[in-house]
Design a protein around this motif. Sequence first.
Motif, PDB file in Angstrom:
ATOM      1  N   ALA A 145      93.670 -14.557 127.536  1.00 57.23           N
ATOM      2  CA  ALA A 145      94.210 -13.330 127.891  1.00 57.23           C
ATOM      3  C   ALA A 145      95.581 -13.319 128.839  1.00 57.23           C
ATOM      4  O   ALA A 145      96.093 -12.272 128.690  1.00 57.23           O
ATOM      5  CB  ALA A 145      93.057 -12.916 128.991  1.00 57.23           C
ATOM      6  N   GLY A 146      95.844 -14.362 129.424  1.00 65.03           N
ATOM      7  CA  GLY A 146      97.046 -14.367 130.296  1.00 65.03           C
ATOM      8  C   GLY A 146      98.372 -14.407 129.165  1.00 65.03           C
ATOM      9  O   GLY A 146      99.481 -13.932 129.402  1.00 65.03           O
ATOM     10  N   LYS A 147      98.276 -15.262 128.201  1.00 62.12           N
ATOM     11  CA  LYS A 147      99.104 -15.240 127.201  1.00 62.12           C
ATOM     12  C   LYS A 147      99.368 -13.874 126.548  1.00 62.12           C
ATOM     13  O   LYS A 147     100.574 -13.600 126.131  1.00 62.12           O
ATOM     14  CB  LYS A 147      98.663 -16.519 126.076  1.00 62.12           C
ATOM     15  CG  LYS A 147      99.097 -17.829 126.592  1.00 62.12           C
ATOM     16  CD  LYS A 147      98.594 -19.075 125.690  1.00 62.12           C
ATOM     17  CE  LYS A 147      98.803 -20.297 126.358  1.00 62.12           C
ATOM     18  NZ  LYS A 147      98.499 -21.191 125.280  1.00 62.12           N
ATOM     19  N   LEU A 148      98.245 -13.308 126.128  1.00 62.77           N
ATOM     20  CA  LEU A 148      98.047 -11.994 125.395  1.00 62.77           C
ATOM     21  C   LEU A 148      98.859 -10.985 126.311  1.00 62.77           C
ATOM     22  O   LEU A 148      99.817 -10.242 125.812  1.00 62.77           O
ATOM     23  CB  LEU A 148      96.961 -11.527 124.986  1.00 62.77           C
ATOM     24  CG  LEU A 148      97.010 -10.327 124.249  1.00 62.77           C
ATOM     25  CD1 LEU A 148      97.522 -10.258 122.896  1.00 62.77           C
ATOM     26  CD2 LEU A 148      95.183  -9.692 123.917  1.00 62.77           C
ATOM     27  N   GLU A 149      98.770 -11.101 127.527  1.00 55.96           N
ATOM     28  CA  GLU A 149      99.398 -10.092 128.348  1.00 55.96           C
ATOM     29  C   GLU A 149     101.040 -10.338 128.700  1.00 55.96           C
ATOM     30  O   GLU A 149     101.781  -9.531 128.737  1.00 55.96           O
ATOM     31  CB  GLU A 149      98.868 -10.095 129.743  1.00 55.96           C
ATOM     32  CG  GLU A 149      99.334  -9.183 130.864  1.00 55.96           C
ATOM     33  CD  GLU A 149      98.704  -9.285 132.178  1.00 55.96           C
ATOM     34  OE1 GLU A 149      99.248  -8.601 133.495  1.00 55.96           O
ATOM     35  OE2 GLU A 149      97.667  -9.952 132.303  1.00 55.96           O
ATOM     36  N   ASN A 150     101.245 -11.656 128.477  1.00 53.25           N
ATOM     37  CA  ASN A 150     102.479 -12.180 128.519  1.00 53.25           C
ATOM     38  C   ASN A 150     103.248 -11.446 127.392  1.00 53.25           C
ATOM     39  O   ASN A 150     104.383 -10.925 127.418  1.00 53.25           O
ATOM     40  CB  ASN A 150     102.668 -13.710 128.808  1.00 53.25           C
ATOM     41  CG  ASN A 150     104.246 -14.063 128.903  1.00 53.25           C
ATOM     42  OD1 ASN A 150     104.981 -13.257 129.499  1.00 53.25           O
ATOM     43  ND2 ASN A 150     104.417 -15.328 128.581  1.00 53.25           N
ATOM     44  N   PHE A 151     102.698 -11.797 126.184  1.00 54.13           N
ATOM     45  CA  PHE A 151     103.281 -11.280 124.874  1.00 54.13           C
ATOM     46  C   PHE A 151     103.722  -9.861 125.000  1.00 54.13           C
ATOM     47  O   PHE A 151     104.633  -9.387 124.711  1.00 54.13           O
ATOM     48  CB  PHE A 151     102.359 -11.827 123.760  1.00 54.13           C
ATOM     49  CG  PHE A 151     102.701 -11.211 122.706  1.00 54.13           C
ATOM     50  CD1 PHE A 151     103.837 -11.691 121.666  1.00 54.13           C
ATOM     51  CD2 PHE A 151     102.067  -9.915 121.750  1.00 54.13           C
ATOM     52  CE1 PHE A 151     104.072 -11.152 120.741  1.00 54.13           C
ATOM     53  CE2 PHE A 151     102.309  -9.375 120.745  1.00 54.13           C
ATOM     54  CZ  PHE A 151     103.559  -9.820 120.137  1.00 54.13           C
ATOM     55  N   TRP A 152     102.478  -9.240 125.404  1.00 56.16           N
ATOM     56  CA  TRP A 152     102.598  -7.643 125.354  1.00 56.16           C
ATOM     57  C   TRP A 152     103.732  -6.983 126.282  1.00 56.16           C
ATOM     58  O   TRP A 152     104.668  -6.385 125.960  1.00 56.16           O
ATOM     59  CB  TRP A 152     101.178  -7.095 125.930  1.00 56.16           C
ATOM     60  CG  TRP A 152     101.171  -5.579 125.748  1.00 56.16           C
ATOM     61  CD1 TRP A 152     101.372  -4.868 126.750  1.00 56.16           C
ATOM     62  CD2 TRP A 152     101.065  -4.871 124.441  1.00 56.16           C
ATOM     63  NE1 TRP A 152     101.352  -3.290 126.185  1.00 56.16           N
ATOM     64  CE2 TRP A 152     101.215  -3.436 125.016  1.00 56.16           C
ATOM     65  CE3 TRP A 152     100.920  -5.218 123.328  1.00 56.16           C
ATOM     66  CZ2 TRP A 152     100.966  -2.578 123.912  1.00 56.16           C
ATOM     67  CZ3 TRP A 152     100.835  -4.124 122.067  1.00 56.16           C
ATOM     68  CH2 TRP A 152     100.772  -2.744 122.493  1.00 56.16           C
ATOM     69  N   ASN A 153     103.960  -7.741 127.435  1.00 56.38           N
ATOM     70  CA  ASN A 153     105.112  -7.436 128.553  1.00 56.38           C
ATOM     71  C   ASN A 153     106.462  -7.782 127.722  1.00 56.38           C
ATOM     72  O   ASN A 153     107.385  -6.665 127.866  1.00 56.38           O
ATOM     73  CB  ASN A 153     104.857  -8.284 129.643  1.00 56.38           C
ATOM     74  CG  ASN A 153     103.731  -7.700 130.587  1.00 56.38           C
ATOM     75  OD1 ASN A 153     103.467  -6.691 130.529  1.00 56.38           O
ATOM     76  ND2 ASN A 153     103.432  -8.646 131.297  1.00 56.38           N
ATOM     77  N   VAL A 154     106.430  -8.833 126.850  1.00 54.90           N
ATOM     78  CA  VAL A 154     107.745  -9.205 126.426  1.00 54.90           C
ATOM     79  C   VAL A 154     107.793  -8.274 125.259  1.00 54.90           C
ATOM     80  O   VAL A 154     109.031  -7.622 125.080  1.00 54.90           O
ATOM     81  CB  VAL A 154     107.915 -10.647 126.199  1.00 54.90           C
ATOM     82  CG1 VAL A 154     108.920 -10.983 124.947  1.00 54.90           C
ATOM     83  CG2 VAL A 154     107.654 -11.541 127.304  1.00 54.90           C
ATOM     84  N   PHE A 155     107.093  -8.318 124.552  1.00 52.19           N
ATOM     85  CA  PHE A 155     107.147  -7.527 123.197  1.00 52.19           C
ATOM     86  C   PHE A 155     107.614  -5.934 123.319  1.00 52.19           C
ATOM     87  O   PHE A 155     108.339  -5.260 122.699  1.00 52.19           O
ATOM     88  CB  PHE A 155     105.956  -7.610 122.272  1.00 52.19           C
ATOM     89  CG  PHE A 155     106.117  -7.207 120.814  1.00 52.19           C
ATOM     90  CD1 PHE A 155     107.171  -7.855 119.769  1.00 52.19           C
ATOM     91  CD2 PHE A 155     105.408  -6.004 120.427  1.00 52.19           C
ATOM     92  CE1 PHE A 155     107.122  -7.522 118.550  1.00 52.19           C
ATOM     93  CE2 PHE A 155     105.443  -5.699 119.163  1.00 52.19           C
ATOM     94  CZ  PHE A 155     106.396  -6.266 118.250  1.00 52.19           C
ATOM     95  N   MET A 156     106.434  -5.376 124.205  1.00 56.15           N
ATOM     96  CA  MET A 156     106.499  -3.922 124.278  1.00 56.15           C
ATOM     97  C   MET A 156     107.473  -3.407 125.372  1.00 56.15           C
ATOM     98  O   MET A 156     108.261  -2.335 125.327  1.00 56.15           O
ATOM     99  CB  MET A 156     105.148  -3.382 124.328  1.00 56.15           C
ATOM    100  CG  MET A 156     104.325  -3.546 123.125  1.00 56.15           C
ATOM    101  SD  MET A 156     105.343  -2.700 121.843  1.00 56.15           S
ATOM    102  CE  MET A 156     104.779  -0.953 121.850  1.00 56.15           C
ATOM    103  N   ASN A 157     107.012  -4.084 126.634  1.00 52.39           N
ATOM    104  CA  ASN A 157     107.721  -3.568 127.937  1.00 52.39           C
ATOM    105  C   ASN A 157     109.291  -3.927 127.885  1.00 52.39           C
ATOM    106  O   ASN A 157     110.109  -3.310 128.388  1.00 52.39           O
ATOM    107  CB  ASN A 157     106.942  -3.923 129.036  1.00 52.39           C
ATOM    108  CG  ASN A 157     105.703  -3.319 129.072  1.00 52.39           C
ATOM    109  OD1 ASN A 157     105.181  -2.274 128.468  1.00 52.39           O
ATOM    110  ND2 ASN A 157     104.562  -3.928 129.765  1.00 52.39           N
ATOM    111  N   ALA A 158     109.626  -5.069 127.547  1.00 55.11           N
ATOM    112  CA  ALA A 158     110.976  -5.628 127.731  1.00 55.11           C
ATOM    113  C   ALA A 158     111.774  -5.330 126.481  1.00 55.11           C
ATOM    114  O   ALA A 158     112.866  -5.871 126.105  1.00 55.11           O
ATOM    115  CB  ALA A 158     110.980  -7.026 128.038  1.00 55.11           C
ATOM    116  N   GLY A 159     111.144  -4.651 125.418  1.00 57.66           N
ATOM    117  CA  GLY A 159     111.908  -4.242 123.954  1.00 57.66           C
ATOM    118  C   GLY A 159     112.067  -5.408 123.097  1.00 57.66           C
ATOM    119  O   GLY A 159     112.969  -5.344 122.477  1.00 57.66           O
ATOM    120  N   GLY A 160     111.118  -6.369 123.180  1.00 53.51           N
ATOM    121  CA  GLY A 160     111.107  -7.354 122.377  1.00 53.51           C
ATOM    122  C   GLY A 160     110.903  -6.746 120.778  1.00 53.51           C
ATOM    123  O   GLY A 160     111.488  -7.439 119.824  1.00 53.51           O
TER     124      GLY A 160
END
Length: 97
Positions: free
Chosen positions: A5-20
């Motif tokens: 769940a932590g890895k998924l949240e980190n991925f989501w933050n980088v991919f969607m919120n940081a413009g990945g």
Amino acid sequence: MNDFAGKLENFWNVFMNAGGYREVLKGLQNTLTIAVLGLLIGIVIGTVLAAVEVMPKYKRLPRILDKICRVYVAFFRGTPLVVQLLVGYFVLRPLLG
């Protein structure tokens, strides 16, 4: 499961919120550009090779062109476009410039 769940949240933050996702779209655009250009170049070269192949061979120039075309086809047959691009970039580019 908590680690996932932590890895998924980190991925989501980088991919969607940081413009990945922009980087993924840029890579998709580059891939499509290379594919379309390779297709167009292949159609042009293939048409020229086919025209030389059907020329009557009773004169000297068509026979020479036919031999050049046969060498070209023998050399490039079966090699992927990426391999041809890498050879062009790392071998032919330094020789020309």
